[in-house]
Design a protein around this motif. Structure first.
Motif, PDB file in Angstrom:
ATOM      1  N   ARG A 166      16.600  16.964 -14.064  1.00  0.00           N
ATOM      2  CA  ARG A 166      17.685  17.144 -13.102  1.00  0.00           C
ATOM      3  C   ARG A 166      17.957  18.615 -12.769  1.00  0.00           C
ATOM      4  N   GLY A 167      17.463  19.534 -13.600  1.00  0.00           N
ATOM      5  CA  GLY A 167      17.709  20.953 -13.377  1.00  0.00           C
ATOM      6  C   GLY A 167      19.135  21.366 -13.688  1.00  0.00           C
ATOM      7  N   THR A 168      19.736  20.741 -14.700  1.00  0.00           N
ATOM      8  CA  THR A 168      21.137  20.982 -15.034  1.00  0.00           C
ATOM      9  C   THR A 168      21.309  21.670 -16.373  1.00  0.00           C
ATOM     10  N   SER A 169      20.354  22.441 -16.773  1.00  0.00           N
ATOM     11  CA  SER A 169      20.359  23.061 -18.101  1.00  0.00           C
ATOM     12  C   SER A 169      21.665  23.785 -18.366  1.00  0.00           C
ATOM     13  N   PRO A 170      22.249  23.709 -19.485  1.00  0.00           N
ATOM     14  CA  PRO A 170      22.011  23.011 -20.745  1.00  0.00           C
ATOM     15  C   PRO A 170      22.912  21.814 -20.965  1.00  0.00           C
ATOM     16  N   TRP A 171      23.498  21.211 -19.921  1.00  0.00           N
ATOM     17  CA  TRP A 171      24.573  20.243 -20.114  1.00  0.00           C
ATOM     18  C   TRP A 171      24.116  18.934 -20.746  1.00  0.00           C
ATOM     19  N   PHE A 172      23.028  18.363 -20.316  1.00  0.00           N
ATOM     20  CA  PHE A 172      22.565  17.123 -20.937  1.00  0.00           C
ATOM     21  C   PHE A 172      22.085  17.376 -22.369  1.00  0.00           C
ATOM     22  N   LEU A 173      21.497  18.535 -22.610  1.00  0.00           N
ATOM     23  CA  LEU A 173      21.069  18.876 -23.970  1.00  0.00           C
ATOM     24  C   LEU A 173      22.281  18.946 -24.893  1.00  0.00           C
ATOM     25  N   LEU A 174      23.313  19.651 -24.466  1.00  0.00           N
ATOM     26  CA  LEU A 174      24.516  19.752 -25.296  1.00  0.00           C
ATOM     27  C   LEU A 174      25.178  18.392 -25.499  1.00  0.00           C
ATOM     28  N   GLY A 175      25.215  17.600 -24.435  1.00  0.00           N
ATOM     29  CA  GLY A 175      25.774  16.250 -24.557  1.00  0.00           C
ATOM     30  C   GLY A 175      24.962  15.377 -25.505  1.00  0.00           C
ATOM     31  N   GLY A 176      23.650  15.478 -25.423  1.00  0.00           N
ATOM     32  CA  GLY A 176      22.787  14.702 -26.321  1.00  0.00           C
ATOM     33  C   GLY A 176      22.942  15.130 -27.769  1.00  0.00           C
ATOM     34  N   LEU A 177      23.036  16.432 -28.002  1.00  0.00           N
ATOM     35  CA  LEU A 177      23.239  16.916 -29.371  1.00  0.00           C
ATOM     36  C   LEU A 177      24.585  16.459 -29.919  1.00  0.00           C
ATOM     37  N   LEU A 178      25.621  16.534 -29.086  1.00  0.00           N
ATOM     38  CA  LEU A 178      26.946  16.100 -29.523  1.00  0.00           C
ATOM     39  C   LEU A 178      26.956  14.602 -29.814  1.00  0.00           C
ATOM     40  N   LEU A 179      26.361  13.823 -28.935  1.00  0.00           N
ATOM     41  CA  LEU A 179      26.288  12.380 -29.167  1.00  0.00           C
ATOM     42  C   LEU A 179      25.460  12.065 -30.416  1.00  0.00           C
ATOM     43  N   GLY A 180      24.381  12.809 -30.632  1.00  0.00           N
ATOM     44  CA  GLY A 180      23.579  12.623 -31.846  1.00  0.00           C
ATOM     45  C   GLY A 180      24.374  12.927 -33.103  1.00  0.00           C
ATOM     46  N   LEU A 181      25.182  13.978 -33.059  1.00  0.00           N
ATOM     47  CA  LEU A 181      26.041  14.293 -34.208  1.00  0.00           C
ATOM     48  C   LEU A 181      27.041  13.173 -34.473  1.00  0.00           C
ATOM     49  N   ILE A 182      27.632  12.662 -33.413  1.00  0.00           N
ATOM     50  CA  ILE A 182      28.627  11.592 -33.575  1.00  0.00           C
ATOM     51  C   ILE A 182      27.979  10.345 -34.161  1.00  0.00           C
ATOM     52  N   VAL A 183      26.858   9.930 -33.602  1.00  0.00           N
ATOM     53  CA  VAL A 183      26.169   8.731 -34.102  1.00  0.00           C
ATOM     54  C   VAL A 183      25.702   8.929 -35.544  1.00  0.00           C
ATOM     55  N   GLY A 184      25.126  10.084 -35.834  1.00  0.00           N
ATOM     56  CA  GLY A 184      24.625  10.352 -37.178  1.00  0.00           C
ATOM     57  C   GLY A 184      25.730  10.406 -38.214  1.00  0.00           C
ATOM     58  N   PHE A 185      26.827  11.083 -37.892  1.00  0.00           N
ATOM     59  CA  PHE A 185      27.923  11.154 -38.852  1.00  0.00           C
ATOM     60  C   PHE A 185      28.630   9.814 -39.007  1.00  0.00           C
ATOM     61  N   TYR A 186      28.682   9.026 -37.932  1.00  0.00           N
ATOM     62  CA  TYR A 186      29.247   7.680 -38.049  1.00  0.00           C
ATOM     63  C   TYR A 186      28.448   6.853 -39.061  1.00  0.00           C
ATOM     64  N   THR A 187      27.139   6.918 -38.969  1.00  0.00           N
ATOM     65  CA  THR A 187      26.286   6.196 -39.917  1.00  0.00           C
ATOM     66  C   THR A 187      26.468   6.728 -41.333  1.00  0.00           C
ATOM     67  N   LEU A 188      26.557   8.043 -41.468  1.00  0.00           N
ATOM     68  CA  LEU A 188      26.757   8.652 -42.782  1.00  0.00           C
ATOM     69  C   LEU A 188      28.088   8.224 -43.392  1.00  0.00           C
ATOM     70  N   VAL A 189      29.148   8.225 -42.605  1.00  0.00           N
ATOM     71  CA  VAL A 189      30.467   7.828 -43.103  1.00  0.00           C
ATOM     72  C   VAL A 189      30.467   6.349 -43.481  1.00  0.00           C
ATOM     73  N   ARG A 190      29.808   5.504 -42.679  1.00  0.00           N
ATOM     74  CA  ARG A 190      29.727   4.074 -43.019  1.00  0.00           C
ATOM     75  C   ARG A 190      29.004   3.856 -44.341  1.00  0.00           C
ATOM     76  N   THR A 191      28.027   4.702 -44.643  1.00  0.00           N
ATOM     77  CA  THR A 191      27.277   4.559 -45.884  1.00  0.00           C
ATOM     78  C   THR A 191      28.088   5.065 -47.074  1.00  0.00           C
ATOM     79  N   VAL A 192      28.760   6.181 -46.894  1.00  0.00           N
ATOM     80  CA  VAL A 192      29.499   6.786 -48.011  1.00  0.00           C
ATOM     81  C   VAL A 192      30.755   6.003 -48.349  1.00  0.00           C
ATOM     82  N   TRP A 193      31.477   5.529 -47.333  1.00  0.00           N
ATOM     83  CA  TRP A 193      32.706   4.778 -47.556  1.00  0.00           C
ATOM     84  C   TRP A 193      32.555   3.349 -47.038  1.00  0.00           C
ATOM     85  N   PRO A 194      31.895   2.495 -47.832  1.00  0.00           N
ATOM     86  CA  PRO A 194      31.737   1.105 -47.374  1.00  0.00           C
ATOM     87  C   PRO A 194      33.083   0.386 -47.380  1.00  0.00           C
ATOM     88  N   ARG A 195      33.189  -0.659 -46.588  1.00  0.00           N
ATOM     89  CA  ARG A 195      34.433  -1.426 -46.508  1.00  0.00           C
ATOM     90  C   ARG A 195      34.675  -2.218 -47.752  1.00  0.00           C
TER      91      ARG A 195
END
Length: 92
Positions: free
Chosen positions: A63-92
């Protein structure tokens, strides 16, 4: 004195040594089994950041929109990854 070309024989093991070795291996196996979910969550964290960051990078190139999609993808990756980590560390 050792003769050349002849291997020295190992000293005979006592039953106490075998019991210690068996207990050590059982404890090691138990620790590896217990660490499986944490290792999986850490791999998911790294994988989500790399995958979604890579998708963001590709979208930026397309799209030629550097760096916005990259930053959004990294942020979304952090959210998804930490969500999985928190679910593993603190099970219900």
């Amino acid at each position: 004195m050792d003769q050349p070309g002849k291997r020295a024989s190992a000293p005979a093991r006592e039953p106490a040594d075998d019991a210690f070795l068996e207990r050590s291996l059982e404890n090691f196996q138990e620790n590896v089994r217990k660490s499986g979910p944490a290792a999986s969550a850490s791999y998911t964290l790294v994988g989500a950041i790399l995958l979604l960051g890579g998708i963001g990078y590709a979208l930026d190139n397309w799209r030629g929109t550097s760096p916005w999609f990259l930053l959004g993808g990294l942020l979304l990756g952090l959210i998804v990854g930490f969500y999985t980590l928190v679910r593993t560390v603190w099970p219900r």
